[in-house]
Design a protein around this motif. Sequence first.
Motif, mmCIF file in Angstrom:
data_model
loop_
_atom_site.group_PDB
_atom_site.id
_atom_site.type_symbol
_atom_site.label_atom_id
_atom_site.label_comp_id
_atom_site.label_asym_id
_atom_site.label_seq_id
_atom_site.Cartn_x
_atom_site.Cartn_y
_atom_site.Cartn_z
ATOM 1 N N LEU B 36 43.472 43.322 38.602
ATOM 2 C CA LEU B 36 42.716 42.145 39.032
ATOM 3 C C LEU B 36 43.533 40.920 38.629
ATOM 4 O O LEU B 36 44.345 40.987 37.712
ATOM 5 C CB LEU B 36 41.341 42.132 38.357
ATOM 6 N N PRO B 37 43.330 39.796 39.320
ATOM 7 C CA PRO B 37 44.116 38.597 38.975
ATOM 8 C C PRO B 37 43.864 38.170 37.534
ATOM 9 O O PRO B 37 42.788 38.425 36.984
ATOM 10 C CB PRO B 37 43.608 37.528 39.946
ATOM 11 N N SER B 38 44.850 37.514 36.917
ATOM 12 C CA SER B 38 44.669 37.016 35.557
ATOM 13 C C SER B 38 43.620 35.905 35.555
ATOM 14 O O SER B 38 43.315 35.330 36.597
ATOM 15 C CB SER B 38 45.992 36.466 35.029
ATOM 16 N N VAL B 39 43.084 35.626 34.371
ATOM 17 C CA VAL B 39 42.069 34.583 34.232
ATOM 18 C C VAL B 39 42.577 33.263 34.807
ATOM 19 O O VAL B 39 41.915 32.602 35.614
ATOM 20 C CB VAL B 39 41.694 34.401 32.744
ATOM 21 N N ARG B 40 43.811 32.918 34.407
ATOM 22 C CA ARG B 40 44.380 31.637 34.815
ATOM 23 C C ARG B 40 44.547 31.561 36.327
ATOM 24 O O ARG B 40 44.177 30.574 36.963
ATOM 25 C CB ARG B 40 45.737 31.465 34.120
ATOM 26 N N SER B 41 45.094 32.631 36.890
ATOM 27 C CA SER B 41 45.376 32.593 38.323
ATOM 28 C C SER B 41 44.086 32.575 39.148
ATOM 29 O O SER B 41 43.974 31.845 40.132
ATOM 30 C CB SER B 41 46.302 33.770 38.668
ATOM 31 N N LEU B 42 43.089 33.346 38.716
ATOM 32 C CA LEU B 42 41.820 33.370 39.452
ATOM 33 C C LEU B 42 41.100 32.020 39.333
ATOM 34 O O LEU B 42 40.542 31.503 40.303
ATOM 35 C CB LEU B 42 40.928 34.498 38.933
ATOM 36 N N VAL B 74 44.361 42.464 33.499
ATOM 37 C CA VAL B 74 43.009 42.948 33.774
ATOM 38 C C VAL B 74 43.070 44.060 34.819
ATOM 39 O O VAL B 74 43.668 43.893 35.871
ATOM 40 C CB VAL B 74 42.138 41.790 34.293
ATOM 41 N N VAL B 75 42.464 45.203 34.527
ATOM 42 C CA VAL B 75 42.431 46.297 35.503
ATOM 43 C C VAL B 75 41.014 46.863 35.606
ATOM 44 O O VAL B 75 40.229 46.789 34.665
ATOM 45 C CB VAL B 75 43.386 47.465 35.131
ATOM 46 N N VAL B 76 40.718 47.410 36.786
ATOM 47 C CA VAL B 76 39.461 48.126 36.964
ATOM 48 C C VAL B 76 39.544 49.378 36.101
ATOM 49 O O VAL B 76 40.557 50.088 36.122
ATOM 50 C CB VAL B 76 39.288 48.523 38.449
ATOM 51 N N ASN B 77 38.493 49.638 35.316
ATOM 52 C CA ASN B 77 38.524 50.730 34.337
ATOM 53 C C ASN B 77 39.001 52.056 34.953
ATOM 54 O O ASN B 77 38.342 52.618 35.819
ATOM 55 C CB ASN B 77 37.125 50.911 33.747
ATOM 56 N N PRO B 78 40.173 52.544 34.533
ATOM 57 C CA PRO B 78 40.718 53.776 35.128
ATOM 58 C C PRO B 78 40.038 55.026 34.569
ATOM 59 O O PRO B 78 40.144 56.103 35.154
ATOM 60 C CB PRO B 78 42.195 53.736 34.739
#
Lengths: 365, 133
Positions: B36-42, B74-78
Amino acid sequence: MIWILALTTVVMFIPIAISLVVMPFLTRETVSFGISVSEEMYHSPQLRRMRKQYAWISGILYTLLLTACLFTLLQTDEGGQSYALSSYILMMVIGSAAINLAFYLRMKKVKASFPPNTIKSGKIAVDTRFRSHKITISNRWFALHAAIALTSAALALAYYDEFPATLAMKFGSHGEITHSAAKSLQAVLAPNLTQLALIALFMFLNRMIHKSKQQINPDHPELSARQNAVFRLRWSMFNAVACMMIVLLLSFIQLNMRFQLQSGIVMLVSLLFPSLIIIMAFVLSLTTGQGGRLINRTSPGGGTAAVDDDRYWKLGFVYYNPNDPALFVEKRMGIGWTVNFARPAAWMVTAGILIAVLAAIFFGK
Amino acid sequence: MIIRLDMQSDIPIYAQLMNQIIEGIASGELKPGEDLPSVRSLASDIGVNLHTINKAYTLLKQEGFIQIHRQKGVVVNPDGMPGITPDYEQKQAEQLRPLIAEAICRGMNKGRLLQIVESLYEDILHGRKETTS
């Protein structure tokens, strides 16, 4: 020789003038003369008329200016020519600023006359995978540019003895030397230092294209994200090619210091390269449009507008939004990107670029 | 995945963002392990404060939908999604109760209500497609 100058004036300024004339047709359909509108409003007869009017007024102005400039260029002597050229550029800048401001103010009134419910929308869309697509070329490509700059520097050092005692630094419009400097390490290597500074600047611009805020249309986000990715990739490639041409030009100038090539060739090359870059930018602007909206376009989407953030766009072109953490955003008028001046980093970036340009001019002297 | 937000809605941005990400995972548009995009980028793409994104991500992490790594981002829980816990069942009942109460007040019968739940369930499972192009 004066014909080369006149010809390149035409070749350089006609694309610039045309892109200024068609500017309102290239912006996003949610922006009209720096004011946010709905797509429905953008295609209304009233705004259509305004765009046409803008094109006519600016077209006539730039044609008159160019004619006047060419006339003086062919009539006057050396001193008058550089004067004519610089005053033409100045008048073009002032003229385009005045026209844009006038249309911005008029557009503000026009928007107020539209019923408010046609404008209101706060929908936005973001693509979580946007930056994992290929949206810019890698900065590693600039290793090629750096290699050329360093090879030139190495060759210049190796053959330092063969450079003449006085180096030609500046040429007049007839190709004669107007300024020369005594041979020194700094003067011989000046083109290489400029090359390295410019490579750094272009690498930075490439990063900026990558980082710049995602602005996709919530009505058709998938198409819009694709268009925007292609838009960025094309400009990123243009960046690298333009940088390469400037690097080659500077190496050529260094070569000329040593071999004192025929002035006609020097003139031709040093005017041809910038002309080519301008023409490339012109073609790219006309085929992509702002945000890539002219790429693979299908029928225009629904009637909703982008988020109304007019109050953060001072005079329609200076972005100052303390609530937006984005540093680089798309321009409202014209094609390309600008900075959010509410961020201190934006001032540092602007200052940094100014210093780089001034340093390049200083070392080039 | 395309996240759609309404900046003028009464629902706060962080909650909209959480709902959209959970829906993305439910529909399969966001795959386990996906970045997922980083906090800053999102935050800069949406044009909101960093804290807004941080709040959404932190809550999603607490519930076990995503993982936040120092290096990987940040990643979707694998490792799979959180299961049905008693806590969740209680929260769900609390959220559904007023919705059902309002439906009853307005005279909606049980059949219609269940029909709506079913159609929304199917909708989310098959993912929303772009309607206009």
